[in-house]
Design a protein around this motif. Sequence first.
Motif, mmCIF file in Angstrom:
data_model
loop_
_atom_site.group_PDB
_atom_site.id
_atom_site.type_symbol
_atom_site.label_atom_id
_atom_site.label_comp_id
_atom_site.label_asym_id
_atom_site.label_seq_id
_atom_site.Cartn_x
_atom_site.Cartn_y
_atom_site.Cartn_z
ATOM 1 N N ARG A 202 0.686 -1.144 -0.186
ATOM 2 C CA ARG A 202 -0.136 -0.424 -0.110
ATOM 3 C C ARG A 202 1.019 1.598 0.022
ATOM 4 N NH1 ARG A 202 -5.615 0.458 -0.501
ATOM 5 N NH2 ARG A 202 -5.999 -1.163 1.402
ATOM 6 N N LYS A 347 -6.478 -5.970 -5.892
ATOM 7 C CA LYS A 347 -7.732 -4.903 -5.586
ATOM 8 C C LYS A 347 -9.173 -6.070 -5.673
ATOM 9 C CE LYS A 347 -10.522 -1.929 -8.318
ATOM 10 N NZ LYS A 347 -10.692 -0.717 -7.920
ATOM 11 N N THR A 350 -8.228 -7.469 -2.019
ATOM 12 C CA THR A 350 -8.669 -6.427 -0.955
ATOM 13 C C THR A 350 -9.708 -4.612 -0.813
ATOM 14 O OG1 THR A 350 -7.204 -4.254 -2.323
ATOM 15 C CG2 THR A 350 -6.450 -5.910 -1.020
ATOM 16 N N GLU A 351 -10.166 -5.380 -2.290
ATOM 17 C CA GLU A 351 -12.042 -4.503 -1.839
ATOM 18 C C GLU A 351 -13.115 -5.285 -1.411
ATOM 19 O OE1 GLU A 351 -11.831 -2.003 -5.409
ATOM 20 O OE2 GLU A 351 -10.127 -0.717 -4.032
ATOM 21 N N GLY A 352 -14.155 -5.117 -1.553
ATOM 22 C CA GLY A 352 -15.428 -5.991 -1.756
ATOM 23 C C GLY A 352 -15.868 -6.359 -0.703
#
Length: 399
Positions: A202, A347, A350-352
């Motif tokens: 990150r 992505k 780490t998302e949703g």
Amino acid sequence: MGWSEYTGGALWTYRKLPEPLLSRELNRLSAATTISGAHCVSLQPCPNPEAASQDRYAVEDWHIGSGNWRFAAIFDGHAGHEMVDHTVQNLPSRVKEALAASVGSGDSDIDVRVVSDCIKRAITAFDESVVADLLAIFPGGEEEFSKLSDGQISEVINSAEHSVKVLRCMRGTTALVTLVDPSNNNLWVASLGDCQAALGTRETSGGWKVELLSTNHNGEDPAEAERIRSEHPGEAECIMRDRVLGAIAITRALGDHLYKLPRIYTDRIFLNMKQRFKFSVASVDEILPRNITPPYLSNVADIQHVRLAAKDSRDKPEQILILCSDGLIDLYSARMSLQLSAQRWVKAATEGTSGEGNAAARLLRDALGGGDVTAVSKMLTVEMTSRWMDDTTIIVQYF
């Protein structure tokens, strides 16, 4: 399934699953779980037992000296289950034993090169132990079994005592092995074959820097193809159609001793096994005349080391490591390059919210179609007897 051009317009039935049933079914079929903080899934949705997944994985914590080492690995078997089963059951302990002997108490600073060499040697030695089991069946070597009839050889190698040892040599597996030291400062990645590892870090902007940490060991890689050609000068068919001896796509593997031993071992031993070779693009009769100066496949792992941010650092960035078999790569390959795919993996992981907190399940869901319920339902429920996707295994770890 998008295959009409190959199948004459054949259609297959599938069931469209509503949410949350679809997510639950994906988690069930992929055996989504968390082991020592690592998020894991492994999927082969085809219910035909003959299409059962040949992927395996292992996640272990090793207390060596005064610290805890984190081990994770994915093994993508091919041509049968014997070698990949043997590998997942035995290679981790071989690496652990070698590591314990190399680093001692673990209280002093760790020598990165020592650990790298330790992992590489342990993997190569493990593969050599597999062929050693085969060679021990006929202690006199070629001179001994060349005097025996096919019937005599068949009786020996197909016995309960010896058959599995021979089959391990006839089958193969890739290997992707990772190790993190007790300080959480060092990561090692060892690879043979075409599984992949990607590290996401990150950035202060909130985005992710993504690094590929494994080499794609196959005949399409110019460096690998050139390495094999240089090792076998004058052999135009050592690489054909981007495949080793025109048959196998990967250039490094465990097992697959058809490509590592002299031809006589295939002629007299492997071809006298009741269980046969399983090839998809070439026959044994095509391959054998090209086997002139083995070995053609390497059992030497490519090792990469990455220094991670210290876990007690105030400004330590969030880091995520994704390991996957090539099934995940295939699900994205038509859409983007490997580097872009790796960025997409980070992505998606780490998302949703898909996957109920399991990052590997979120990534698998994205690969199968993401929010497109119909697309994901097709991949999970289509009524076909042959596999419609490659075995796909994912491990996600956070640092």
